[in-house]
Design a protein around this motif. Structure first.
Motif, PDB file in Angstrom:
ATOM      1  N   ASN A 126      44.002  48.189 136.445  1.00 13.00           N
ATOM      2  CA  ASN A 126      43.565  47.968 135.072  1.00 13.00           C
ATOM      3  C   ASN A 126      44.218  49.029 134.196  1.00 13.00           C
ATOM      4  O   ASN A 126      44.026  50.218 134.432  1.00 13.00           O
ATOM      5  CB  ASN A 126      42.035  48.084 135.018  1.00 13.00           C
ATOM      6  CG  ASN A 126      41.479  47.686 133.681  1.00 13.00           C
ATOM      7  OD1 ASN A 126      42.086  46.902 132.956  1.00 13.00           O
ATOM      8  ND2 ASN A 126      40.311  48.202 133.348  1.00 13.00           N
ATOM      9  N   THR A 155      52.382  51.039 129.661  1.00 11.01           N
ATOM     10  CA  THR A 155      52.713  49.622 129.894  1.00 11.01           C
ATOM     11  C   THR A 155      54.184  49.386 129.568  1.00 11.01           C
ATOM     12  O   THR A 155      54.766  50.089 128.737  1.00 11.01           O
ATOM     13  CB  THR A 155      51.838  48.707 129.019  1.00 11.01           C
ATOM     14  OG1 THR A 155      51.941  49.138 127.667  1.00 11.01           O
ATOM     15  CG2 THR A 155      50.395  48.746 129.459  1.00 11.01           C
ATOM     16  N   ARG A 212      53.386  39.464 133.858  1.00 13.59           N
ATOM     17  CA  ARG A 212      53.206  40.868 134.207  1.00 13.59           C
ATOM     18  C   ARG A 212      51.776  41.344 133.927  1.00 13.59           C
ATOM     19  O   ARG A 212      51.214  42.125 134.679  1.00 13.59           O
ATOM     20  CB  ARG A 212      54.204  41.703 133.389  1.00 13.59           C
ATOM     21  CG  ARG A 212      54.020  43.222 133.478  1.00 13.59           C
ATOM     22  CD  ARG A 212      54.532  43.776 134.780  1.00 13.59           C
ATOM     23  NE  ARG A 212      54.153  45.154 135.006  1.00 13.59           N
ATOM     24  CZ  ARG A 212      54.916  46.205 134.801  1.00 13.59           C
ATOM     25  NH1 ARG A 212      56.138  46.055 134.326  1.00 13.59           N
ATOM     26  NH2 ARG A 212      54.487  47.430 135.062  1.00 13.59           N
ATOM     27  N   TYR A 213      51.207  40.879 132.817  1.00 12.79           N
ATOM     28  CA  TYR A 213      49.863  41.359 132.454  1.00 12.79           C
ATOM     29  C   TYR A 213      48.883  40.198 132.296  1.00 12.79           C
ATOM     30  O   TYR A 213      49.190  39.188 131.675  1.00 12.79           O
ATOM     31  CB  TYR A 213      49.897  42.135 131.135  1.00 12.79           C
ATOM     32  CG  TYR A 213      50.689  43.408 131.251  1.00 12.79           C
ATOM     33  CD1 TYR A 213      50.179  44.521 131.897  1.00 12.79           C
ATOM     34  CD2 TYR A 213      51.976  43.483 130.724  1.00 12.79           C
ATOM     35  CE1 TYR A 213      50.918  45.684 132.028  1.00 12.79           C
ATOM     36  CE2 TYR A 213      52.725  44.646 130.844  1.00 12.79           C
ATOM     37  CZ  TYR A 213      52.189  45.742 131.508  1.00 12.79           C
ATOM     38  OH  TYR A 213      52.922  46.881 131.638  1.00 12.79           O
ATOM     39  N   VAL A 245      42.944  44.642 130.377  1.00 14.11           N
ATOM     40  CA  VAL A 245      44.360  44.347 130.636  1.00 14.11           C
ATOM     41  C   VAL A 245      44.710  44.788 132.055  1.00 14.11           C
ATOM     42  O   VAL A 245      44.537  45.966 132.406  1.00 14.11           O
ATOM     43  CB  VAL A 245      45.261  45.063 129.611  1.00 14.11           C
ATOM     44  CG1 VAL A 245      46.729  44.658 129.832  1.00 14.11           C
ATOM     45  CG2 VAL A 245      44.824  44.739 128.192  1.00 14.11           C
ATOM     46  N   TRP A 246      45.183  43.838 132.863  1.00 13.33           N
ATOM     47  CA  TRP A 246      45.499  44.101 134.264  1.00 13.33           C
ATOM     48  C   TRP A 246      47.006  44.011 134.476  1.00 13.33           C
ATOM     49  O   TRP A 246      47.636  43.032 134.083  1.00 13.33           O
ATOM     50  CB  TRP A 246      44.781  43.086 135.143  1.00 13.33           C
ATOM     51  CG  TRP A 246      44.991  43.296 136.601  1.00 13.33           C
ATOM     52  CD1 TRP A 246      45.948  42.730 137.389  1.00 13.33           C
ATOM     53  CD2 TRP A 246      44.245  44.165 137.448  1.00 13.33           C
ATOM     54  NE1 TRP A 246      45.840  43.187 138.673  1.00 13.33           N
ATOM     55  CE2 TRP A 246      44.802  44.061 138.742  1.00 13.33           C
ATOM     56  CE3 TRP A 246      43.160  45.008 137.245  1.00 13.33           C
ATOM     57  CZ2 TRP A 246      44.304  44.791 139.818  1.00 13.33           C
ATOM     58  CZ3 TRP A 246      42.668  45.716 138.325  1.00 13.33           C
ATOM     59  CH2 TRP A 246      43.225  45.608 139.593  1.00 13.33           C
ATOM     60  N   ASP A 247      47.554  45.055 135.076  1.00 15.72           N
ATOM     61  CA  ASP A 247      48.983  45.066 135.375  1.00 15.72           C
ATOM     62  C   ASP A 247      49.195  44.492 136.779  1.00 15.72           C
ATOM     63  O   ASP A 247      48.750  45.080 137.771  1.00 15.72           O
ATOM     64  CB  ASP A 247      49.499  46.513 135.301  1.00 15.72           C
ATOM     65  CG  ASP A 247      51.010  46.578 135.469  1.00 15.72           C
ATOM     66  OD1 ASP A 247      51.591  45.653 136.081  1.00 15.72           O
ATOM     67  OD2 ASP A 247      51.605  47.560 134.993  1.00 15.72           O
ATOM     68  N   VAL A 250      45.327  39.386 130.630  1.00 20.04           N
ATOM     69  CA  VAL A 250      44.344  39.902 129.671  1.00 20.04           C
ATOM     70  C   VAL A 250      43.089  39.042 129.826  1.00 20.04           C
ATOM     71  O   VAL A 250      43.122  37.833 129.602  1.00 20.04           O
ATOM     72  CB  VAL A 250      44.878  39.817 128.227  1.00 20.04           C
ATOM     73  CG1 VAL A 250      43.829  40.318 127.248  1.00 20.04           C
ATOM     74  CG2 VAL A 250      46.160  40.616 128.096  1.00 20.04           C
ATOM     75  N   LEU A 307      50.618  46.290 124.258  1.00 22.42           N
ATOM     76  CA  LEU A 307      51.616  45.846 125.241  1.00 22.42           C
ATOM     77  C   LEU A 307      53.023  45.717 124.667  1.00 22.42           C
ATOM     78  O   LEU A 307      53.982  45.508 125.417  1.00 22.42           O
ATOM     79  CB  LEU A 307      51.210  44.488 125.829  1.00 22.42           C
ATOM     80  CG  LEU A 307      49.946  44.473 126.688  1.00 22.42           C
ATOM     81  CD1 LEU A 307      49.586  43.048 127.088  1.00 22.42           C
ATOM     82  CD2 LEU A 307      50.141  45.322 127.940  1.00 22.42           C
ATOM     83  N   LEU A 331      56.268  45.762 129.241  1.00 18.50           N
ATOM     84  CA  LEU A 331      56.304  44.312 129.426  1.00 18.50           C
ATOM     85  C   LEU A 331      57.686  43.815 129.845  1.00 18.50           C
ATOM     86  O   LEU A 331      57.796  42.851 130.612  1.00 18.50           O
ATOM     87  CB  LEU A 331      55.856  43.618 128.120  1.00 18.50           C
ATOM     88  CG  LEU A 331      55.693  42.102 128.169  1.00 18.50           C
ATOM     89  CD1 LEU A 331      54.683  41.703 129.232  1.00 18.50           C
ATOM     90  CD2 LEU A 331      55.255  41.571 126.811  1.00 18.50           C
ATOM     91  N   ILE A 348      52.689  37.531 129.213  1.00 16.95           N
ATOM     92  CA  ILE A 348      51.261  37.866 129.295  1.00 16.95           C
ATOM     93  C   ILE A 348      50.511  36.553 129.471  1.00 16.95           C
ATOM     94  O   ILE A 348      50.951  35.524 128.964  1.00 16.95           O
ATOM     95  CB  ILE A 348      50.801  38.482 127.962  1.00 16.95           C
ATOM     96  CG1 ILE A 348      51.607  39.719 127.622  1.00 16.95           C
ATOM     97  CG2 ILE A 348      49.313  38.776 127.946  1.00 16.95           C
ATOM     98  CD1 ILE A 348      51.479  40.089 126.148  1.00 16.95           C
TER      99      ILE A 348
END
Lengths: 231, 243
Positions: free
Chosen positions: B196, B56, B142-143, B188-190, B145, B239, B58, B63
């Motif tokens: 994932n 990851t 970016r992520y 957690v999804w990017d 959750v 993250l 960030l 997030i």
């Protein structure tokens, strides 16, 4: 000093008991006056007239729940802002219209006569169609009734699509459902806050359905095809 | 069956206190017992797990922490999500967190309770749409959750009765205890990679009890708070810049 304390304690105990007894009966009254965010959808290339009647704009749901008191949910003030926001995102051009007084024509049966509309502001302009939402029914439930965790609100709309000439092209029920978990409102009874929140989610849900589903309805697809075929 | 009358005062004279000043036999002994009980039961046990599927980064992005809203029972509490958001955002090593409501509004109506994606595949489909991905990049997220889970109360036992004694003073007597269990999982999804990147989980359990001789003394196992703190720290670790 001790006597004062005892008096206070007694008053507090009586007050608490009265509040506990009344708490079950107190009901709630909420006025929901919000809009929704602008939907993130691809707009249709049409000139859409939108008509909001006074019943929609002043809609109040009142209900007495046996054992749980009187409830009043005023959602009238939210209707125009919500629909205006949604329609504005769904169509390239939106023109608010009002209904014109019916002109009696003895040669036309009353039931089949098309309704006539004109823009709220400015001169008459051509529209491709007219959308007219109305509320059929509002229902709600509270956790005390259902034994569940949620305050719940259902709003059933009826959405009519009229042609430019006022003829009915199609109509659909639009159901908005919202819930608010009582666990999010702590130990203190905040039923009005929770009911307000559930109503907001119901309005958002109806707006979401409209944004996503309206363009896919068969009658709408047919209507769009006829618009494409017009010179 | 446990009976708790704490919320609705029971207006009934209690025989021990009738007709005179309240006697408080064995108060120090009871205090000692409760302290001993607390030492034995008030503690919260927590377990955390982490599965990382990709690296990851960030950077300068943010997030967003969301819960799934489509369930009819066992829906993740809003205040738990708020607690995790505050935990991830707080402290010297805090990460930028966009409030969930801001995100849901910015992407309306794609993350409403009835329209939000229910699986990771659905999520990929939604975020893959140009309108949505552009908006998410615009707001600098970016992520995502996604938190699922809840805190449940179980194994309740004992009784606690409250009364107003003849002197007008409220008093409670009895002993009440219960178990609290928290079980939360965060996926957690990017958004940039469209995948994932990991799953984190936090479990916590503890026993709470309320002994009462006139005055109730609540010893509450702060299970949800413990689960929140652990999950927040996990997300930061997962993250953060040292990930």
């Amino acid at each position: 000093m001790l006597r004062d304390f005892r008096r206070l304690a007694r008053l507090a105990a009586v007050g608490f008991a009265a509040a506990a007894a009344m708490g079950c009966q107190s009901g709630a009254s909420v006025t929901v006056d919000i809009s929704v965010p602008r939907p993130l959808v691809q707009p249709l290339d049409v000139d859409m007239g939108v008509y909001f009647d006074d019943t929609l704009k002043n809609y109040v749901h009142e209900e007495e729940l046996e054992e749980y008191g009187d409830y009043r949910i005023d959602i009238g003030a939210s209707q125009v802002p919500v629909f205006a926001q949604v329609f504005d995102a769904m169509f390239d051009r939106v023109i608010p219209v009002i209904q014109e007084p019916a002109v009696e024509d003895p040669t036309t049966p009353a039931a089949s006569a098309a309704v006539s509309f004109r823009p709220v502001d400015g001169p008459r302009v051509a529209v491709d169609g007219i959308l007219a939402p109305s509320i059929d029914e509002v229902q709600f439930a509270i956790p005390d009734q259902t034994g569940g965790e949620f305050y719940e609100v259902w709003i059933r709309y009826n959405l009519k699509l009229l042609g430019a000439d006022g003829a009915l092209l199609g109509e659909w029920p639009v159901i908005g459902y919202g819930k608010a978990n009582q666990r999010n409102y702590g130990a203190i009874d905040q039923k009005e806050v929770a009911l307000n929140e559930a109503t907001i989610w119901a309005l958002r849900d109806a707006a979401a359905w409209l944004s996503f589903q309206f363009p896919d309805q068969a009658e709408v697809q047919t209507w769009l095809t006829t618009l494409d075929d017009m010179p | 069956m446990a009976h708790h009358t704490g919320r609705h005062a029971l207006i009934r004279p209690f025989s021990l206190a009738r007709g005179g000043p309240l006697a408080l036999p064995g108060k120090p002994a009871i205090a000692l017992i409760t302290v001993a009980l607390c030492a034995a039961g008030c503690g919260v046990q927590t377990t955390v797990q982490e599965v990382r599927q990709a690296q990851t980064d960030l950077g300068d992005d943010a997030i967003v922490i969301l819960s799934r809203k489509h369930k009819t029972q066992g829906e993740t509490e809003d205040d738990f999500v708020a607690c995790v958001s505050a935990g991830v955002n707080g402290g010297n090593d805090g990460l930028p967190v966009l409030p969930a409501r801001d995100f849901v509004d910015a992407t309306f109506p794609w993350f409403e309770p009835r329209t939000a994606p229910r699986t990771m595949d659905d999520l990929a489909g939604v975020i893959g749409r140009p309108l949505i991905s552009e908006r998410i990049q615009e707001i600098g997220v970016r992520y995502l959750v996604w938190i699922e889970g809840t805190t449940q109360r179980s194994d309740e036992s004992g009784t606690l009765q409250c009364t107003v004694v003849s002197g007008g003073i409220p008093a409670c007597f009895g002993f009440l205890s219960w178990e609290n269990g928290s079980n939360y999982e965060a996926s957690v999804w990017d958004v940039y990679q469209g995948m994932n990147v990991g799953t984190l989980s936090s479990e916590a359990s503890g026993t709470s009890f309320v002994p009462a001789v006139v005055v109730p003394l609540p010893f509450i196992a702060r299970v949800r708070q413990a689960a929140c703190t652990k999950l927040s720290d996990q997300i930061k670790g997962f993250l953060g810049p040292t990930a």
